[in-house]
Structure formats: structure tokens, C-alpha cells
Design a protein around this motif. Structure first.
Motif, PDB file in Angstrom:
ATOM      1  N   THR A   1       0.831  -1.207   0.000  1.00 15.80           N
ATOM      2  CA  THR A   1       0.000   0.000   0.000  1.00 15.80           C
ATOM      3  C   THR A   1       0.863   1.254   0.000  1.00 15.80           C
ATOM      4  O   THR A   1       0.645   2.184  -0.777  1.00 15.80           O
ATOM      5  CB  THR A   1      -0.918   0.001   1.255  1.00 15.80           C
ATOM      6  N   ARG A   2       1.878   1.258   0.882  1.00 14.30           N
ATOM      7  CA  ARG A   2       2.711   2.468   0.970  1.00 14.30           C
ATOM      8  C   ARG A   2       3.539   2.670  -0.293  1.00 14.30           C
ATOM      9  O   ARG A   2       3.676   3.768  -0.812  1.00 14.30           O
ATOM     10  CB  ARG A   2       3.617   2.397   2.200  1.00 14.30           C
ATOM     11  N   VAL A   3       4.087   1.555  -0.819  1.00 14.64           N
ATOM     12  CA  VAL A   3       4.920   1.673  -2.024  1.00 14.64           C
ATOM     13  C   VAL A   3       4.055   2.137  -3.194  1.00 14.64           C
ATOM     14  O   VAL A   3       4.442   3.036  -3.955  1.00 14.64           O
ATOM     15  CB  VAL A   3       5.634   0.333  -2.336  1.00 14.64           C
ATOM     16  N   ARG A   4       2.849   1.587  -3.305  1.00 18.11           N
ATOM     17  CA  ARG A   4       1.979   1.966  -4.430  1.00 18.11           C
ATOM     18  C   ARG A   4       1.520   3.426  -4.309  1.00 18.11           C
ATOM     19  O   ARG A   4       1.372   4.125  -5.311  1.00 18.11           O
ATOM     20  CB  ARG A   4       0.783   1.020  -4.534  1.00 18.11           C
ATOM     21  N   ALA A   5       1.316   3.881  -3.081  1.00 17.11           N
ATOM     22  CA  ALA A   5       0.916   5.282  -2.890  1.00 17.11           C
ATOM     23  C   ALA A   5       2.047   6.205  -3.352  1.00 17.11           C
ATOM     24  O   ALA A   5       1.816   7.225  -4.010  1.00 17.11           O
ATOM     25  CB  ALA A   5       0.583   5.537  -1.420  1.00 17.11           C
ATOM     26  N   ARG A   6       3.266   5.824  -3.033  1.00 23.75           N
ATOM     27  CA  ARG A   6       4.430   6.624  -3.442  1.00 23.75           C
ATOM     28  C   ARG A   6       4.574   6.609  -4.968  1.00 23.75           C
ATOM     29  O   ARG A   6       4.855   7.628  -5.599  1.00 23.75           O
ATOM     30  CB  ARG A   6       5.673   6.026  -2.762  1.00 23.75           C
ATOM     31  N   LEU A   7       4.342   5.429  -5.562  1.00 20.87           N
ATOM     32  CA  LEU A   7       4.433   5.323  -7.032  1.00 20.87           C
ATOM     33  C   LEU A   7       3.390   6.225  -7.695  1.00 20.87           C
ATOM     34  O   LEU A   7       3.668   6.857  -8.723  1.00 20.87           O
ATOM     35  CB  LEU A   7       4.230   3.870  -7.480  1.00 20.87           C
TER      36      LEU A   7
END
Ligand code: FAD
Ligand code: EPU
Length: 277
Positions: free
Chosen positions: A182-188
Motif C-alpha cells: 500500500t505504501r509503495v503503491r501510494a508513493r508510485l
């Protein structure tokens, strides 16, 4: 190794410009050593290059499939030892895999169509992060011998490194941080949003480095140069620092276009691309 052949380099670049050279696609250490016996250049994803219409006299070495470790990328990337990956591993594949595993550190590189080797050499990045954030160490072939250099020894800076000019980066060791999908995808999503103004047409990314404290794209836009055209090359109407190939652009067109921009700019502009030939 397939026998080296003289081929046009344009199709091996993202800008789609450049004449012929003898291409050596190497699949092993022995082949690489053999290829480096005569003067050479190393081609990665060809996404930061402007190659002359006459081509280049040196051999052009491309690391083949044996140097692409995208499938080996896994949770070990977040271990203390990190993970070794071949120089031909494509960055877009790594960014996708890291996201699926919830590993953080490569998000800022979303949208950079590089190989790992080229990304290290240029310290590719965006304001959201750069290669230096995860790079621990590299293995290079230098004068016929494999050597290791720590990331600190590479002197990584804004779109630059101190990799010795005749070194071939064979592998790099990266270390990512455990996070969540979730966090990585939000950053992407954030990085993707920042790239929306960039053109989809054939280009080699930003043509000029940003001058200190400013953006070359903003400067070129403010000069009213978007849409300026020489032959098949045009300053993108979408982003002032992208030169796009409308089809059939020559290196001569691109060089002339860059020159026109430089003549008009009161701020010195340094090209980000490497000029070959
Ligand atoms: P190439 O362009 O093939 O080569 C670049 C240099 O690296 C050359 O000197 C080459 O000899 C050397 N090299 C390549 N592989 C090796 C190796 N294995 N060993 C030794 N030397 C090697 N860049 C950014 O930093 N940020 C961005 O946001 C960005 N966005 C882009 C968007 C688009 C659409 C495009 C087309 C380009 C973009 N770029 C960006 C530019 C480019 O992707 C980067 O500079 C990238 O690092 C180039 O990597 P490459 O593998 O394509 O290298
Ligand atoms: N801007 C304009 N007009 C333009 C282009 C930009 O006014 O035609 C303004 C934008 O509105 C913004 C500012 O200039 O206020 C900065 O623009 P942007 O966010 O597009 O960033 P950039 O500085 O132009 C840099 C990198 C890109 C990287 C992006 C995203 C350089 C030379 N460029 O562009 O890297 O993708 O940030 O982080 O450092 C590359 O190196 O090849 C490359 C594409």
C-alpha cells in the motif's frame, strides 16, 4: 555469442537516432573480456544517448540476457546483504517487482526506461529518489579484471558518477527497505502524477540538466520555444526539456535544435545526454 555485426544503432535507442556500429551482444564473462580488447562503448537501454548519424567507430557492447536478473529479484533485496543484479536488468521491471513485494527504495525511478548499468552510471533519479538510495556496491570489468567498488567510491551526484570511463558495470548490489504494498503503491502514484506532463513520443528524456535552483524545462518554456522544430526533431509542446523525434529525425536535426535553444538562453545549459560519435 552471436557474431558481432555492423547494425544501425537508432533502433537500440529511445530517441531513435544514430548511425551504425559493430554491435557485440555478450552473454558471458569470457565474451565480455574478448569484446573489451579493442576500443569500445557500452550501450544500456539507449535512453540517454544522442548517437551521431555517421555512427561510432568503436565497438558497441551490449550486455545480453545473461546479465538480466529481473526474475531473480525477491525478498532477499531487503536482507542485510541486499541482492546482486546484472547490469542489463531493466529498471521498470525492478520497480514493478519491488512494489509487488512491498519493498521500498526504487519508487522514484518509476518511468525511467534504463538498464541497471545505465541507471547507476547516470545516477538516474527524480526528486522522489535516485539510484544512490539503494546502491551498495558494483562489480565492474576494468582492463580485463573484475573489481568491486563501493557506492561511496562511485561519487554519485546529480546525473553523474565517477565510474572509470572504460569500466563495464556487470552487476550491482542493491538494498531495499521492507515496507508495504500500500505504501509503495501510494508513493508510485505520487511519482506517476509528477511525470504526467512528460511526452509519450520518442525521446531521450530531458535534454539538459537543470541549472542550479531552476528547471531547464521551465526556462525553455518561458522563452517560448516549445514546438520549435528542426527537421524531424521538435521541442515537445508538452515539456520544454524534451526533444521528440517526430519520425525520421537525424542527429544533425537534434544538435541544431539544441544549439538554437542554447543561443536563446541567457543561462548556460549543459546537456544531460551523452553524445556518441
Ligand atoms: P544508456 O543511455 O544506454 O547509456 C548511458 C550511459 O551509461 C553511457 O555512458 C553508457 O556507456 C553507460 N552505460 C550503460 N550501461 C553501462 C554498463 N553496464 N557499464 C558501463 N557503462 C554503462 N533519467 C533520469 O535520471 N530521471 C528521469 O526521470 C528520466 N526519465 C526519462 C524518461 C524517458 C521517457 C526517457 C527516454 C529517458 C529518461 N531518463 C531519465 C534518461 C535515462 O533513462 C537515464 O539517464 C538512464 O540512466 C539511462 O540508462 P540506459 O541504460 O538507457 O543507459
Ligand atoms: N515547467 C514548465 N514548463 C515546462 C516544463 C516544466 O513551466 O515545459 C515547470 C513545471 O510546471 C514545474 C517545474 O518547471 O513547476 C519543474 O518541472 P518538472 O516537474 O517537469 O521537473 P523537471 O525539473 O523539468 C525533473 C527531471 C526529470 C524527472 C522530473 C520528475 C532533470 C533535468 N529532469 O524534470 O528527469 O523525470 O524532474 O521528477 O533533472 C531526465 O533526467 O531525463 C528526466 C526526465
Amino acid at each position: 555469442m552471436a557474431a558481432p555485426k555492423v547494425v544501425p544503432l537508432a533502433p537500440l535507442t529511445t530517441l531513435g537516432v544514430g548511425g551504425p556500429a559493430e554491435l557485440w551482444v555478450v552473454e558471458s564473462h569470457a565474451e565480455l573480456v574478448e569484446a573489451t580488447r579493442e576500443p569500445f562503448r557500452v550501450l544500456g537501454g539507449g535512453s540517454n544517448l544522442l548517437i551521431a548519424d555517421a555512427g561510432v567507430p568503436e565497438r558497441v557492447i551490449k550486455l545480453g540476457r545473461a546479465y538480466n536478473d529481473v526474475r531473480a529479484f525477491g525478498p532477499a533485496a531487503a536482507s542485510a546483504a541486499g541482492i546482486w543484479l546484472g547490469g542489463a536488468t531493466p529498471l521498470p521491471g525492478l520497480v514493478r517487482r519491488a512494489a509487488a513485494l512491498g519493498l521500498s527504495g526504487l519508487e522514484g525511478l518509476l518511468g525511467v526506461p534504463a538498464t541497471l548499468g545505465g541507471a547507476v552510471v547516470m545516477n538516474a533519479g527524480t526528486r522522489f529518489g535516485e539510484m544512490a538510495d539503494t546502491l551498495q556496491e558494483v562489480e565492474v570489468l576494468l582492463e580485463g579484471r573484475l573489481e568491486r567498488l563501493s557506492a561511496a567510491e562511485l561519487g554519485l551526484g546529480y546525473r553523474t558518477s565517477a565510474l572509470p570511463p572504460k569500466a563495464v558495470l556487470t552487476r550491482a548490489r542493491l538494498r531495499l527497505s521492507p515496507s508495504s504494498q500500500t505504501r509503495v503503491r501510494a508513493r508510485l502514484a505520487e511519482v506517476d502524477a509528477a511525470r504526467r506532463g512528460q511526452p509519450k513520443a520518442k525521446s531521450a528524456g530531458c535534454a539538459f540538466k537543470n541549472p542550479p535552483g531552476d528547471s531547464a524545462g521551465r526556462l525553455i518554456d518561458a522563452l517560448g520555444l516549445k514546438g520549435l522544430r528542426v527537421g524531424g526533431a521538435m521541442i515537445s509542446p508538452e515539456h520544454g526539456n524534451f526533444v521528440v523525434n517526430l519520425g525520421g529525425a537525424t542527429a544533425g536535426d537534434v544538435v541544431a535544435l539544441l544549439e538554437r535553444v542554447r543561443e536563446r538562453s541567457s543561462v548556460p545549459l549543459e546537456t544531460e545526454w551523452e553524445l556518441w560519435g
